[in-house]
Design a protein around this motif. Structure first.
Motif: not given
Length: 701
Positions: A83-90, A107-112
């Motif tokens: 398991m790794v962290d990431g960011y939704v790009l699209d 989803v760790v946080s829904s803050e964009p």
């Protein structure tokens, strides 16, 4: 019999198919995953720094996470079995991946936190410096603080900034192009300028006035300064000019909670003016209209972590992508800023020569006239010649403080054998020896500046002599000597191991300070003594002259103007170009001469250069793997100092080398792309020996 004849099937004909069952939205069972109905594919930037994995990966979004997995959200995904962290790009509805997609796990946080604009900027910076997106994201985004995210938002955001009056930016009127620059900010025009501040200029207020013009036009602003002292001064000016409700000061020493709270205020549009140190170059200001870097020659603007970006270059890239105005500001001008001016991309904002003479102090160098040498024949050899003592006495007699700039901290930071002049080194780690401050009764023994071991009973390994001599004098010893020369005067120290003073009173005193730690005097200093100029200029560094000029001008700008009796004595030969630039108060001329010299020698910023550090075998492998541009010139390798620590190496490397690769500026992107691809190939082959890549290093030599 009910029904119609058509209801019965004729003999020998097949029966019609039964009607389809009604469509009913199925509710997923517990732990059952169904894809989201709209845009079920998320492009995710995973937090993995391996070069061959530097690309986004597609994941299926379950319906349970559809609303939370917004663009820019922090997520957790399964990658290579962990398991790794990431960011939704699209978020899209299709994917180019031919196999089966894994599910978005959490989803760790829904803050964009990662907007598309910020993601584009980070990708541009990574490509320019041959780095990875994951490394740049670590620099751009602060760690999450869950409690801060859950704090309630204020009922209303800050009100609009009032349009400044016609006299609001009167300080910029001293520069012929200053008012036009403010007009461009108010008119949403992407002006690019290089500003050279006048001696004694309240630069923080001028930058605050530029930010006010930008905010009044309903756009945001970002101002980056080198250190906390400059940030505190700028913050006070911005609060006074713009208002505290519009300003967010971002610094690493705020603590994780407060830092994230201020960063979120900028990201959510509650603060339109972000100021801070180098990481603030990535501040997520919405619709930026002004980007400023102050004193871009300070090496604090260079990030010490991979991929080692410079704040100035980050803001230049951001100005290209966002269409914002850019201001490269300082008391002096770097060779990089001179490139912007000569290329026509930026315009100089400077004062007229008559105005400069009104604000600048009188500068005296060693040997500038024969009478000085007749009065003091030893002026060239003395560390503090008589002309410096005369200037100090005159300032003290006028009840004004005197600034003494010493480039080294400590007492006697460098010593050598008194007989053969061999530098004294530690017998344990071979580090340089120095003598710390002792007492009058018990002098301190020589001590290693690396490991701290005292070198008692030292004898020179070359000639066996026990006698030592000082090759450099630090701020502590200088303060002690000046205290004896002026016994009735208070001597104060700033920096160099002592407390850094912010301000000093207008009372007569001698202030001994290291570069960057000079306090601001109330009303200005009466005189400034710039010591050890020859030692500064003789350093074996590419930017020795440029850095010396920057330090001298920073100290001299704190002195009263010449019409008010202000005087600066620089202890260096008057015929040196750096000294002449200070005497004429012409930092732009020195930057132009410096750029001409580097162009002739093929050194940055006249060219793009990459410094490659690693073990000899790994270094050769990278150079052979990279498809370098045809115009590339490979220099080296040369050995690095023993014990160099390379990023990714488990321990210090006993034998490391550096190879330089330079190309013309137009093919700089090709060089970065070739090196990044070579690193990707080595990563795919799982090469263990790391190679560090520094594009446009601060000092490649």
């Amino acid at each position: 019999m009910s029904g119609s004849p058509g209801d019965e099937a004729l003999p020998g004909m097949p029966s019609p198919p039964p009607p389809p069952p009604p469509v009913v939205a199925r509710t997923p069972k517990h732990n059952e995953r169904l894809p989201a109905e709209r845009n079920p594919v998320a492009s995710v930037a995973v937090d993995v720094s391996l070069p061959h994995l530097d690309r986004p990966f597609d994941y299926r979004v379950p319906v349970q996470l559809d609303e939370a997995a917004v663009v820019g959200a922090r997520v957790r995904v399964r990658f290579a079995g962990r398991m790794v962290d990431g960011y939704v790009l699209d978020r899209t509805d299709t994917t180019e991946h031919e196999g089966r997609l894994q599910w978005l796990d959490k989803v760790v946080s829904s803050e964009p936190v990662l907007s598309p604009e910020l993601a584009t900027l980070c990708r541009t910076v990574a490509d320019r410096y041959a780095g990875t997106l994951a490394d740049v994201l670590r620099l751009a985004l602060p760690p999450r603080h869950a409690r801060v995210e859950k704090e309630p938002l204020p009922d209303a955001g800050p009100g609009p900034v009032a349009v400044p009056g016609p006299d609001a930016g009167s300080g910029w009127a001293a520069y012929p192009r200053g008012p036009a620059f403010l007009e461009a900010l108010a008119g949403h025009r992407p002006a690019h300028a290089v500003w050279q501040a006048l001696p004694g200029e309240d630069w923080a207020r001028r930058l605050a006035e530029a930010a006010r013009a930008t905010l009044a036009a309903d756009r945001g602003a970002v101002i980056v300064v080198p250190d906390r002292r400059d940030l505190d001064r700028l913050h006070a000016a911005c609060v006074e000019v713009v208002g505290d409700e519009h300003v967010a000061a971002l610094a690493a020493d705020l603590g994780p909670a407060e830092r994230y709270r201020r960063w979120l205020a900028v990201s959510r549009g509650r603060k339109r003016l972000a100021i801070g140190t180098r990481a603030a170059a990535f501040a997520p200001v919405r619709d930026p209209g002004l980007l400023v870097v102050w004193d871009d020659g300070d090496d604090s603007h260079t990030e010490p972590r991979a991929p080692y970006p410079h704040a100035r270059d980050v803001l230049i890239a951001r100005a290209h992508t966002s269409g914002a105005a850019l201001l490269v500001a300082g008391i002096t001008r770097t060779a990089e800023a001179e490139v912007l001016v000569r290329s026509g991309w930026a315009h100089p904002v400077v004062a007229e020569r008559a105005t400069v003479r009104e604000h600048a102090p009188r500068v005296t160098a060693i040997g500038e006239d024969d009478r000085q040498l007749l009065r003091d024949p030893t002026a060239r050899a003395a560390r503090v010649p008589s002309v410096a003592f005369e200037a100090a006495r005159a300032a003290l007699a006028a009840a004004r403080p005197v600034l003494v700039q010493v480039p080294r901290r400590g007492y006697l930071p460098a010593i050598a054998c008194a007989q053969c002049r061999e530098p004294a080194r530690c017998r344990h780690c071979h580090g340089p020896l120095g003598i710390p401050a002792g007492t009058e009764d018990v002098p301190a023994p020589p001590t290693c500046r690396w490991c701290g071991r005292p070198a008692t009973n030292y004898r020179c390994p070359a000639c066996a002599s026990p006698r030592l001599r000082a090759t450099a004098v630090g701020a502590g010893r200088t303060a002690e000597e000046l205290g004896r020369a002026f016994p009735q005067t208070v001597v104060r120290s700033s920096g160099g191991g002592s407390t850094i003073l912010e301000t000093v009173d207008a009372a007569p005193a001698i202030v001994v300070a290291t570069p960057g730690a000079e306090p601001v005097a109330d009303g200005g200093y009466g005189a400034a003594l710039l010591l050890d100029g020859a030692a500064l200029l003789a350093r074996p560094e590419l930017r020795a002259a440029e850095e010396t000029v920057r330090r001298w001008f920073a100290a001299a700008s704190l002195v009263r103007p010449a019409p008010d009796g202000g005087r600066v004595v620089v202890v260096a030969e008057s015929n040196l170009p750096a000294v002449q630039a200070l005497v004429r108060w012409d930092p732009a001329g020195h930057a132009g001469a410096e750029l001409d010299a580097r162009t002739e020698l093929g050194l940055p910023p006249a060219v793009r250069m990459a410094a490659l550090d690693g073990e000899p075998a790994a270094l050769r492998d990278l150079v052979e793997t990279a498809h370098l541009p045809d115009a590339a010139d490979v220099l080296g390798p040369v050995e690095l100092p023993p014990g160099t620590r390379l990023p990714g190496a488990e321990e210090r490397t006993e034998r490391a080398e550096r190879t330089l690769v330079r190309v013309p500026r137009p093919v700089g992107r090709d060089l970065a792309r070739a090196l990044a691809q070579a690193q990707s190939i080595r990563g795919a082959r799982r090469e263990r020996e790391p190679v560090r890549i520094l594009l446009d290093p601060h000092d490649p030599l």
